[in-house]
Design a protein around this motif. Structure first.
Motif, PDB file in Angstrom:
ATOM      1  N   VAL A  52       0.845  -1.203   0.000  1.00 51.86           N
ATOM      2  CA  VAL A  52       0.000   0.000   0.000  1.00 51.86           C
ATOM      3  C   VAL A  52       0.874   1.246   0.000  1.00 51.86           C
ATOM      4  O   VAL A  52       1.544   1.562   0.997  1.00 51.86           O
ATOM      5  CB  VAL A  52      -0.945   0.020   1.215  1.00 51.86           C
ATOM      6  N   LYS A  53       0.892   1.933  -1.129  1.00 53.83           N
ATOM      7  CA  LYS A  53       1.627   3.190  -1.236  1.00 53.83           C
ATOM      8  C   LYS A  53       0.780   4.307  -0.658  1.00 53.83           C
ATOM      9  O   LYS A  53      -0.437   4.345  -0.869  1.00 53.83           O
ATOM     10  CB  LYS A  53       1.962   3.479  -2.697  1.00 53.83           C
ATOM     11  N   GLU A  54       1.406   5.224   0.084  1.00 50.80           N
ATOM     12  CA  GLU A  54       0.675   6.350   0.660  1.00 50.80           C
ATOM     13  C   GLU A  54       1.587   7.563   0.701  1.00 50.80           C
ATOM     14  O   GLU A  54       2.578   7.579   1.434  1.00 50.80           O
ATOM     15  CB  GLU A  54       0.187   6.006   2.071  1.00 50.80           C
ATOM     16  N   GLY A  55       1.271   8.550  -0.120  1.00 46.99           N
ATOM     17  CA  GLY A  55       2.109   9.740  -0.181  1.00 46.99           C
ATOM     18  C   GLY A  55       3.528   9.391  -0.616  1.00 46.99           C
ATOM     19  O   GLY A  55       3.734   8.717  -1.628  1.00 46.99           O
ATOM     20  N   SER A  56       4.513   9.817   0.164  1.00 47.57           N
ATOM     21  CA  SER A  56       5.916   9.543  -0.165  1.00 47.57           C
ATOM     22  C   SER A  56       6.369   8.168   0.315  1.00 47.57           C
ATOM     23  O   SER A  56       7.488   7.748   0.031  1.00 47.57           O
ATOM     24  CB  SER A  56       6.809  10.620   0.467  1.00 47.57           C
ATOM     25  N   ARG A  57       5.497   7.471   1.026  1.00 49.85           N
ATOM     26  CA  ARG A  57       5.863   6.163   1.574  1.00 49.85           C
ATOM     27  C   ARG A  57       5.548   5.069   0.563  1.00 49.85           C
ATOM     28  O   ARG A  57       4.418   4.928   0.107  1.00 49.85           O
ATOM     29  CB  ARG A  57       5.133   5.913   2.894  1.00 49.85           C
ATOM     30  N   ALA A  58       6.559   4.287   0.229  1.00 51.87           N
ATOM     31  CA  ALA A  58       6.420   3.264  -0.810  1.00 51.87           C
ATOM     32  C   ALA A  58       5.520   2.121  -0.369  1.00 51.87           C
ATOM     33  O   ALA A  58       4.864   1.495  -1.198  1.00 51.87           O
ATOM     34  CB  ALA A  58       7.791   2.731  -1.212  1.00 51.87           C
ATOM     35  N   ASN A  59       5.487   1.857   0.928  1.00 54.20           N
ATOM     36  CA  ASN A  59       4.650   0.763   1.414  1.00 54.20           C
ATOM     37  C   ASN A  59       4.322   0.972   2.885  1.00 54.20           C
ATOM     38  O   ASN A  59       5.229   1.097   3.713  1.00 54.20           O
ATOM     39  CB  ASN A  59       5.359  -0.587   1.227  1.00 54.20           C
ATOM     40  N   ARG A  60       3.043   0.981   3.222  1.00 50.72           N
ATOM     41  CA  ARG A  60       2.602   1.171   4.613  1.00 50.72           C
ATOM     42  C   ARG A  60       2.577  -0.136   5.399  1.00 50.72           C
ATOM     43  O   ARG A  60       2.240  -0.154   6.579  1.00 50.72           O
ATOM     44  CB  ARG A  60       1.212   1.813   4.629  1.00 50.72           C
ATOM     45  N   ASN A  61       2.909  -1.237   4.739  1.00 44.10           N
ATOM     46  CA  ASN A  61       2.971  -2.522   5.427  1.00 44.10           C
ATOM     47  C   ASN A  61       4.414  -2.996   5.577  1.00 44.10           C
ATOM     48  O   ASN A  61       5.214  -2.808   4.659  1.00 44.10           O
ATOM     49  CB  ASN A  61       2.138  -3.573   4.668  1.00 44.10           C
ATOM     50  N   PRO A  62       4.757  -3.574   6.714  1.00 43.38           N
ATOM     51  CA  PRO A  62       3.836  -3.870   7.820  1.00 43.38           C
ATOM     52  C   PRO A  62       3.405  -2.611   8.560  1.00 43.38           C
ATOM     53  O   PRO A  62       4.215  -1.709   8.773  1.00 43.38           O
ATOM     54  CB  PRO A  62       4.655  -4.777   8.739  1.00 43.38           C
ATOM     55  N   PHE A  63       2.137  -2.576   8.969  1.00 40.51           N
ATOM     56  CA  PHE A  63       1.677  -1.463   9.784  1.00 40.51           C
ATOM     57  C   PHE A  63       2.278  -1.554  11.175  1.00 40.51           C
ATOM     58  O   PHE A  63       2.731  -0.556  11.738  1.00 40.51           O
ATOM     59  CB  PHE A  63       0.148  -1.454   9.864  1.00 40.51           C
ATOM     60  N   LEU A  64       2.278  -2.763  11.723  1.00 35.46           N
ATOM     61  CA  LEU A  64       2.974  -3.049  12.974  1.00 35.46           C
ATOM     62  C   LEU A  64       3.633  -4.415  12.868  1.00 35.46           C
ATOM     63  O   LEU A  64       3.064  -5.348  12.305  1.00 35.46           O
ATOM     64  CB  LEU A  64       2.016  -3.057  14.170  1.00 35.46           C
ATOM     65  N   THR A  65       4.821  -4.521  13.421  1.00 33.79           N
ATOM     66  CA  THR A  65       5.477  -5.821  13.517  1.00 33.79           C
ATOM     67  C   THR A  65       5.054  -6.492  14.828  1.00 33.79           C
ATOM     68  O   THR A  65       4.426  -5.868  15.695  1.00 33.79           O
ATOM     69  CB  THR A  65       7.000  -5.668  13.508  1.00 33.79           C
ATOM     70  N   LYS A  66       5.437  -7.751  14.979  1.00 29.23           N
ATOM     71  CA  LYS A  66       5.107  -8.469  16.208  1.00 29.23           C
ATOM     72  C   LYS A  66       5.768  -7.808  17.414  1.00 29.23           C
ATOM     73  O   LYS A  66       5.169  -7.727  18.494  1.00 29.23           O
ATOM     74  CB  LYS A  66       5.529  -9.934  16.098  1.00 29.23           C
ATOM     75  N   LEU A  67       6.970  -7.319  17.234  1.00 34.01           N
ATOM     76  CA  LEU A  67       7.656  -6.643  18.332  1.00 34.01           C
ATOM     77  C   LEU A  67       6.948  -5.338  18.700  1.00 34.01           C
ATOM     78  O   LEU A  67       6.771  -5.023  19.884  1.00 34.01           O
ATOM     79  CB  LEU A  67       9.111  -6.368  17.934  1.00 34.01           C
TER      80      LEU A  67
END
Length: 260
Positions: free
Chosen positions: A120-135
């Protein structure tokens, strides 16, 4: 059989005052898939908006589910329940916002017991995933200090710390809330999202649902662009309103999943 290639793909979107996005959303999906099912949940905003939505759904052959405005996750739950009651066949759900533009959707998603991870590209960010890691998910319980005080400063400090934790290698725990992709069989475990929450924390509800029910996450070649905040601008006009909505949803999440 080629005209049935994506007949098991259900695209579910939630509308609140963004009827201007419906046509582009529908045409975009149909341009890169074959025979998908489109479902729109209209969270009521006004009579004029509802009339526009009804007309567009009739013109574009979109199944319309009329709803009161009880939030994003709750609306998705409502739609999934209605769809499953009408169609018992196995299916792949693409559930999320109208402000998602699909760039690539593979034809062979067929694991109905899993969650697929889109790019999922959003603005200048190439990928919003992972949204959160397990840590990062383990640290998130500390956000209770921001939720109970409804403090923007505490919230932003915790966000910064969690972003730094994100640089530590760890497996993906949950995906960005603009687009959830999953097989229908996971719904036998109950509702995914929290009906008590109006907005925000959908990613955390999704992640905890997957964790508690041992649902795996699989990579995919789904690529989409999220036009950030288009769907929520009419609801959240200030940082104070955001923190109040988020805090309530955090506490609902904690109550649902962190019971002793």
């Amino acid at each position: 059989m080629s005209n049935l290639r994506n007949s098991n793909y259900y695209f579910v979107a939630v509308n609140y005052g963004t009827s201007r996005l419906i046509k582009e959303w529908a045409l975009n999906i149909r341009e890169i898939t074959i025979n998908p099912s489109l479902v729109l949940v209209d969270n009521y905003k006004s009579d004029d908006e509802r009339i526009k939505v009804i007309k567009l759904c009739e013109e574009l052959n979109i199944k319309l589910i009329k709803n009161i405005n009880n939030g994003y996750g709750s609306a998705i739950n409502f739609a999934l329940k209605e769809i499953e009651s009408e169609d018992k066949n196995e299916k792949i759900y693409f559930a999320g916002n109208l402000d998602v533009i699909y760039k690539s959707i593979p034809l062979d998603l067929n694991n109905y017991n899993t969650c697929y991870i889109p790019k999922v590209k959003e603005g200048s960010r190439a990928n919003r995933n992972p949204f959160l890691t397990k840590l990062q998910s383990k640290f998130y319980k500390n956000f209770i200090y921001a939720a109970t005080s409804k403090s923007n400063k505490k919230y932003m400090l915790l966000v910064m710390i969690n972003k730094l934790i994100g640089y530590i290698p760890s497996k993906i725990w949950t995906v960005h809330g603009s687009l959830f992709i999953f097989g229908s069989k996971i719904l036998t475990n109950g509702e995914i999202f929290n009906n008590k929450s109006f907005l925000y924390m959908e990613e955390l509800e999704f992640g905890m649902f997957l964790e508690k029910n041992n649902v795996s996450l699989h990579s995919s070649n789904v690529v989409a662009e999220h036009i950030s905040h288009v769907s929520t601008n009419d609801i959240v006009a200030s940082r104070d309103k955001y923190i109040n909505l988020w805090a309530d949803s955090f506490l609902n999440w904690k109550e649902r999943w962190m019971k002793k």
